[in-house]
Design a protein around this motif. Sequence first.
Motif, short mmCIF file in Angstrom:
data_model
loop_
_atom_site.label_atom_id
_atom_site.label_comp_id
_atom_site.label_asym_id
_atom_site.label_seq_id
_atom_site.Cartn_x
_atom_site.Cartn_y
_atom_site.Cartn_z
N PRO A 7 4.95 -1.38 7.31
CA PRO A 7 3.55 -1.82 7.26
C PRO A 7 3.29 -3.00 6.33
CG PRO A 7 3.66 0.56 7.17
CD PRO A 7 5.07 0.06 7.05
N SER A 8 4.18 -3.25 5.37
CA SER A 8 4.03 -4.37 4.45
C SER A 8 4.71 -5.63 4.97
CB SER A 8 4.59 -4.01 3.08
OG SER A 8 3.87 -2.93 2.52
N PHE A 15 4.80 5.71 6.67
CA PHE A 15 5.86 5.07 7.43
C PHE A 15 7.24 5.64 7.08
CE2 PHE A 15 9.04 1.74 8.09
CZ PHE A 15 8.82 1.43 9.42
N ASN A 55 0.03 4.45 0.31
CA ASN A 55 -0.31 5.44 1.33
C ASN A 55 0.31 5.08 2.68
OD1 ASN A 55 -1.79 7.14 -0.37
ND2 ASN A 55 -3.65 5.92 -0.09
N GLU A 56 0.20 3.81 3.08
CA GLU A 56 0.85 3.35 4.32
C GLU A 56 2.37 3.51 4.22
OE1 GLU A 56 -0.37 -0.72 4.82
OE2 GLU A 56 -1.99 -0.16 6.19
N THR A 57 2.90 3.21 3.06
CA THR A 57 4.34 3.31 2.83
C THR A 57 4.80 4.74 3.00
OG1 THR A 57 4.36 1.38 1.38
CG2 THR A 57 6.13 2.99 1.06
N ASP A 83 0.85 -1.19 0.00
CA ASP A 83 0.00 0.00 0.00
C ASP A 83 0.89 1.24 0.00
OD1 ASP A 83 -1.40 2.27 1.51
OD2 ASP A 83 -3.07 0.90 1.15
#
Length: 137
Positions: free
Chosen positions: A118-119, A20, A15-17, A13
Motif C-alpha cells: 500500500p505504500s 497487507f 494500519n494499511e501495512t 501507514d
Amino acid sequence: MPTPFHLAVNVTDLNETRAFYGDLLGCREGRSTDSWVDYDFFGHQLSLHLGTPFETAETGKVGAHMVAMPHFGVVLALDDWRALADRLEAAGTEWVIPPTVRFEGEAGEQWTMFFRDPSGNPIEVKGFRDMTKVFAT
C-alpha cells in the motif's frame, strides 16, 4: 533454510501495512512501536518504519517487462507460491506483472509475480518447483 536476512523499509501507514503484510500476505507480526512494526516475512525479518518509501524507477528488465528497481521479495516453493498467488488474486491485487512462468524448461525455471504494497514498495515473489535450482545456470 539459510540464515534469515533483515530488511528495513519505510511505509506511510501502519494500519494499511498491518492489513497487507499480516492479513493478506499472512506474515506473523513481531515487535512494534507507534512508528514501526516487524514481520516474519516468510522466515526473514522485515521491519517497516513510518517514513517516505524509497524511490524506484522501472529500470530492471525482467523478460519483456521493465520492473521497479530496487525491489525486494522472497523465493517460495511452488505450492506455497501458488497459494499466495491465489490469495492475492482473490483480493483483487493490482499486478505489476501477474503470476507467470519464466525460463520454462530451462535451468532456473521459475514462476514470478510483481506487485506493490500500500505504500508503493515493489515486491517480487518467485516460486520454484525445485528449490535446489534457485541458483541454477
